[in-house]
Design a protein around this motif. Structure first.
Motif, PDB file in Angstrom:
ATOM      1  N   SER A  83      24.602  69.678  26.807  1.00 39.22           N
ATOM      2  CA  SER A  83      23.848  69.097  27.912  1.00 39.22           C
ATOM      3  C   SER A  83      23.046  70.155  28.672  1.00 39.22           C
ATOM      4  N   CYS A 166      23.600  62.899  25.176  1.00 37.86           N
ATOM      5  CA  CYS A 166      22.773  63.624  26.141  1.00 37.86           C
ATOM      6  C   CYS A 166      21.281  63.370  25.943  1.00 37.86           C
ATOM      7  N   GLN A 171      22.735  64.458  31.183  1.00 33.88           N
ATOM      8  CA  GLN A 171      24.012  65.112  31.446  1.00 33.88           C
ATOM      9  C   GLN A 171      25.094  64.525  30.542  1.00 33.88           C
ATOM     10  N   GLY A 172      26.047  65.371  30.159  1.00 31.92           N
ATOM     11  CA  GLY A 172      27.176  64.871  29.386  1.00 31.92           C
ATOM     12  C   GLY A 172      28.046  63.956  30.231  1.00 31.92           C
TER      13      GLY A 172
END
Length: 261
Positions: A83, A166, A171-172
């Motif tokens: 990410s 992602c 974002q993860g």
């Protein structure tokens, strides 16, 4: 593979620039799983067995799963940290290089400190092998090795799936840890101690059962007359699991839109 080896060598040299930090982290990784294993030991000390499984039989599974996780976490750490490449726009740079994005992401991060966890799980596995009631043969030893390799493939596949998300979420997502850390904790016990829906999910969707349960039945001689070949070849499911993960990764790369960073 030659280029992959160069990636590993460069990152290993960079981490060894701070040797005290490296060895302290490795030392910590060695002792972290001990708390989990101690809980496992005291549980069997209190109850004796769980659904017909003895302590050393479960310790065998514990060693296999934690070995597989530590190897995967070392080699596939780049996908776990993917990410940051998307957020910073660094993935755009990978796209213009004349090598596979999978190779480049794999080579972007290695956690060599996981050697501590690997050593600890190897000691547990060796101890369990020496104590478990099983007639060891070459085929059973190969099956045990195949279980570990299959576990590495499954955990790596999960890391790749986490990274693929992602492309759409940037974002993860922490929910993905259910299948990495949670999967590791779940898979350190034979699968048949759980409810049927859990058993089915982790057999047909994420095939941990083909790593920690079916081949274990063959090693311990508990196949109840079933064909041993089926139980021996069950870890192949881990290798097969990686294929759709890689296909989904390629789909995500084709639909990737730069963050503009």
């Amino acid at each position: 593979m030659k280029l992959f080896g160069k990636y590993m060598l460069v990152l290993f040299k960079s981490q060894m620039q701070y040797r005290t930090s490296f060895w302290l982290l490795s030392f910590g990784q060695f002792f972290i799983p001990f708390s989990v294993f101690a809980g496992l030991y005291f549980m069997f000390e209190r109850f004796g067995q769980i659904r017909g499984w003895e302590f050393y039989e479960v310790a065998l599974v514990f060693g296999v799963i934690h070995m597989a996780f530590s190897i995967s976490e070392c080699l596939a750490r780049g996908f776990d940290m993917f990410s940051s490449l998307v957020v910073n726009g660094e993935f755009d740079r990978l796209l213009v290089r004349p090598r596979s994005t999978i190779l480049q992401v794999l080579g972007s991060k290695f956690e060599f400190t996981r050697i501590g966890r690997l050593l600890q799980s190897s000691l547990v596995l060796a101890w369990a092998i020496s104590q478990v009631q099983a007639e060891w043969t070459l085929l059973k030893a190969m099956t045990l090795l195949f279980m570990t390799v299959s576990g590495v493939f499954i955990f790596t596949g999960i890391f790749i799936l986490m990274a693929t998300m992602c492309f759409w979420t940037i974002q993860g997502l922490e929910i993905a840890n259910i299948f990495t850390d949670g999967g590791r904790e779940m898979a350190q016990y034979p699968l048949n101690i759980y409810q049927k829906w859990v058993t089915r999910f982790f057999t047909y969707v994420i095939p941990f059962g083909c790593v920690n349960y079916f081949p274990l039945l063959y090693i311990l001689g508990k196949t109840d007359g079933g064909s041993p070949i089926i139980y021996m070849m069950a870890p192949l499911a881990g290798c097969v699991f990686l294929v759709p993960c890689l296909l989904l990764w390629r789909f995500g790369v084709r639909h990737y839109r730069s963050t503009g960073s």
